[in-house]
Write a protein that holds these residues in place. Structure first.
Motif, PDB file in Angstrom:
ATOM      1  N   ARG A  97       0.838  -1.195   0.000  1.00  0.00           N
ATOM      2  CA  ARG A  97       0.000   0.000   0.000  1.00  0.00           C
ATOM      3  C   ARG A  97       0.874   1.246   0.000  1.00  0.00           C
ATOM      4  O   ARG A  97       1.853   1.329   0.735  1.00  0.00           O
ATOM      5  CB  ARG A  97      -0.902  -0.013   1.238  1.00  0.00           C
ATOM      6  CG  ARG A  97      -1.956   1.092   1.280  1.00  0.00           C
ATOM      7  CD  ARG A  97      -2.720   1.004   2.594  1.00  0.00           C
ATOM      8  NE  ARG A  97      -3.841   1.913   2.630  1.00  0.00           N
ATOM      9  CZ  ARG A  97      -5.069   1.610   2.238  1.00  0.00           C
ATOM     10  NH1 ARG A  97      -5.317   0.389   1.774  1.00  0.00           N
ATOM     11  NH2 ARG A  97      -6.049   2.487   2.309  1.00  0.00           N
ATOM     12  N   THR A  98       0.512   2.218  -0.824  1.00  0.00           N
ATOM     13  CA  THR A  98       1.281   3.455  -0.847  1.00  0.00           C
ATOM     14  C   THR A  98       1.202   4.153   0.500  1.00  0.00           C
ATOM     15  O   THR A  98       0.143   4.185   1.147  1.00  0.00           O
ATOM     16  CB  THR A  98       0.789   4.408  -1.949  1.00  0.00           C
ATOM     17  OG1 THR A  98       1.448   5.679  -1.804  1.00  0.00           O
ATOM     18  CG2 THR A  98      -0.712   4.639  -1.884  1.00  0.00           C
ATOM     19  N   LEU A 102      -1.458   6.960   1.470  1.00  0.00           N
ATOM     20  CA  LEU A 102      -2.827   6.694   1.904  1.00  0.00           C
ATOM     21  C   LEU A 102      -2.805   6.154   3.324  1.00  0.00           C
ATOM     22  O   LEU A 102      -1.880   5.444   3.718  1.00  0.00           O
ATOM     23  CB  LEU A 102      -3.510   5.686   0.980  1.00  0.00           C
ATOM     24  CG  LEU A 102      -3.804   6.122  -0.456  1.00  0.00           C
ATOM     25  CD1 LEU A 102      -4.461   4.975  -1.220  1.00  0.00           C
ATOM     26  CD2 LEU A 102      -4.691   7.361  -0.488  1.00  0.00           C
ATOM     27  N   HIS A 148      -7.782   7.462  -5.960  1.00  0.00           N
ATOM     28  CA  HIS A 148      -7.047   7.791  -4.735  1.00  0.00           C
ATOM     29  C   HIS A 148      -5.688   7.098  -4.731  1.00  0.00           C
ATOM     30  O   HIS A 148      -4.664   7.697  -4.399  1.00  0.00           O
ATOM     31  CB  HIS A 148      -7.839   7.327  -3.503  1.00  0.00           C
ATOM     32  CG  HIS A 148      -8.957   8.232  -3.100  1.00  0.00           C
ATOM     33  ND1 HIS A 148      -9.472   9.210  -3.927  1.00  0.00           N
ATOM     34  CD2 HIS A 148      -9.684   8.302  -1.943  1.00  0.00           C
ATOM     35  CE1 HIS A 148     -10.448   9.836  -3.297  1.00  0.00           C
ATOM     36  NE2 HIS A 148     -10.596   9.303  -2.088  1.00  0.00           N
ATOM     37  N   ARG A 149      -5.711   5.825  -5.067  1.00  0.00           N
ATOM     38  CA  ARG A 149      -4.474   5.050  -5.010  1.00  0.00           C
ATOM     39  C   ARG A 149      -3.412   5.595  -5.961  1.00  0.00           C
ATOM     40  O   ARG A 149      -2.253   5.771  -5.578  1.00  0.00           O
ATOM     41  CB  ARG A 149      -4.757   3.581  -5.336  1.00  0.00           C
ATOM     42  CG  ARG A 149      -3.494   2.741  -5.431  1.00  0.00           C
ATOM     43  CD  ARG A 149      -3.801   1.311  -5.814  1.00  0.00           C
ATOM     44  NE  ARG A 149      -2.689   0.706  -6.525  1.00  0.00           N
ATOM     45  CZ  ARG A 149      -2.719  -0.504  -7.067  1.00  0.00           C
ATOM     46  NH1 ARG A 149      -3.810  -1.223  -6.989  1.00  0.00           N
ATOM     47  NH2 ARG A 149      -1.678  -0.984  -7.689  1.00  0.00           N
ATOM     48  N   GLU A 160       0.169   7.095  -5.030  1.00  0.00           N
ATOM     49  CA  GLU A 160       1.410   6.529  -5.550  1.00  0.00           C
ATOM     50  C   GLU A 160       2.285   7.606  -6.183  1.00  0.00           C
ATOM     51  O   GLU A 160       3.510   7.618  -6.023  1.00  0.00           O
ATOM     52  CB  GLU A 160       1.102   5.437  -6.575  1.00  0.00           C
ATOM     53  CG  GLU A 160       0.549   4.154  -5.949  1.00  0.00           C
ATOM     54  CD  GLU A 160       0.221   3.104  -7.002  1.00  0.00           C
ATOM     55  OE1 GLU A 160       0.254   3.433  -8.206  1.00  0.00           O
ATOM     56  OE2 GLU A 160      -0.066   1.956  -6.608  1.00  0.00           O
ATOM     57  N   TYR A 176      -8.417   9.701   3.985  1.00  0.00           N
ATOM     58  CA  TYR A 176      -7.711   8.691   3.202  1.00  0.00           C
ATOM     59  C   TYR A 176      -6.307   9.092   2.766  1.00  0.00           C
ATOM     60  O   TYR A 176      -5.415   8.253   2.706  1.00  0.00           O
ATOM     61  CB  TYR A 176      -8.542   8.321   1.974  1.00  0.00           C
ATOM     62  CG  TYR A 176      -9.959   7.922   2.306  1.00  0.00           C
ATOM     63  CD1 TYR A 176     -10.220   7.065   3.376  1.00  0.00           C
ATOM     64  CD2 TYR A 176     -11.036   8.412   1.580  1.00  0.00           C
ATOM     65  CE1 TYR A 176     -11.517   6.700   3.700  1.00  0.00           C
ATOM     66  CE2 TYR A 176     -12.334   8.045   1.892  1.00  0.00           C
ATOM     67  CZ  TYR A 176     -12.575   7.193   2.954  1.00  0.00           C
ATOM     68  OH  TYR A 176     -13.862   6.836   3.278  1.00  0.00           O
TER      69      TYR A 176
END
Length: 248
Positions: free
Chosen positions: A7-8, A11, A28-29, A33, A59
């Motif tokens: 997971r980045t 976040l 969002h992801r 990133e 988030y």
């Protein structure tokens, strides 16, 4: 053990509240990133809109500011001018940006404010119940247009990227989609370029991301990806509409 995915760090660990099949989470992801890859998470400030992504401050693992409906560009302008060394971005939906906030985004671009806008276009008002948005397609049914949008009475859907590309201060304008993996990769590339332009101090950048809303479209999540590809992309063609000239 070799780590193939993690997971980045941009976040938080909080679980998304978005409906099944909504692509806000994907967007969002990739924004997270990009912030991590550019090494700017610790100096980034995001501005959350009013809409489905109103809780974006839960988030993103960076400083976040909540703005009134449509006013994210004005808030981002103030933050960037006070903190010029910080990376500032707005994350806005089509109701927030293309309706009540149209004047805000147009004039921020006209002044070439040095922040980045992520504009999520799912062709409908999501959070408030599925009303017709400025981006709703002709014939598309919504709670306020149960027979489908009619161009005679409501006009044609607003093409934000094409409009923004006419403004000299909009240094970077691109429309992307996240309906499949190849296009998610292209979306990330465009978003990264927009942030790089901000870091280089070149001016205002906006990336429009075509997204899904299975709940308010009234179709299953998998079908929504196909609907986006077959209905939204023909009207909202993907591609770059404006970028800095070489050497500038």
């Amino acid at each position: 053990m070799t780590v193939v995915f993690e997971r980045t760090k941009a976040l938080t660990d909080k679980q998304f509240h978005y409906c099944p099949g909504c692509t806000h989470g994907v967007i969002h992801r990739i924004v997270g990133e990009v912030l991590e890859e550019l090494g700017v998470v610790g100096k980034s400030v995001g501005v959350a809109p009013v809409g489905c992504s109103v809780l974006a401050y839960d988030y993103f693992n960076c400083d976040m500011h909540q703005a009134a409906h449509g006013r994210a560009p004005a808030v981002a302008t103030g933050i960037k001018r006070v903190l010029p060394d910080n990376v500032v971005f707005t994350y806005q939906g089509d109701g927030d940006l293309a309706s009540i906030g149209t004047a805000e985004i147009v004039h921020a671009a006209h002044r070439s404010e040095k922040f980045t806008t992520i504009f999520v276009n799912n062709a409908i008002y999501g959070m408030t119940g599925g009303q017709m948005a400025p981006t709703t397609l002709i014939g598309q049914k919504t709670t306020t247009a149960p027979l489908g949008r009619d161009a005679v009475t409501t006009g044609k859907p607003l093409k934000v990227s094409e409009m923004m590309a006419t403004i000299d201060g909009a240094v970077f304008v691109e429309r992307v989609s996240v309906h499949n993996v190849p296009h998610i990769r292209k979306a990330k590339k465009a978003i990264k370029k927009a942030f790089e332009i901000q870091l280089e101090g070149k001016g205002f950048g906006i990336v429009e991301v075509l997204s899904t809303c299975p709940t308010n479209w009234g179709i299953p999540p998998t079908d929504s990806l196909k609907w986006l590809e077959e209905n939204m992309i023909p009207y909202y063609p993907l591609g770059n509409f404006r970028k800095p000239e070489e050497g500038k």
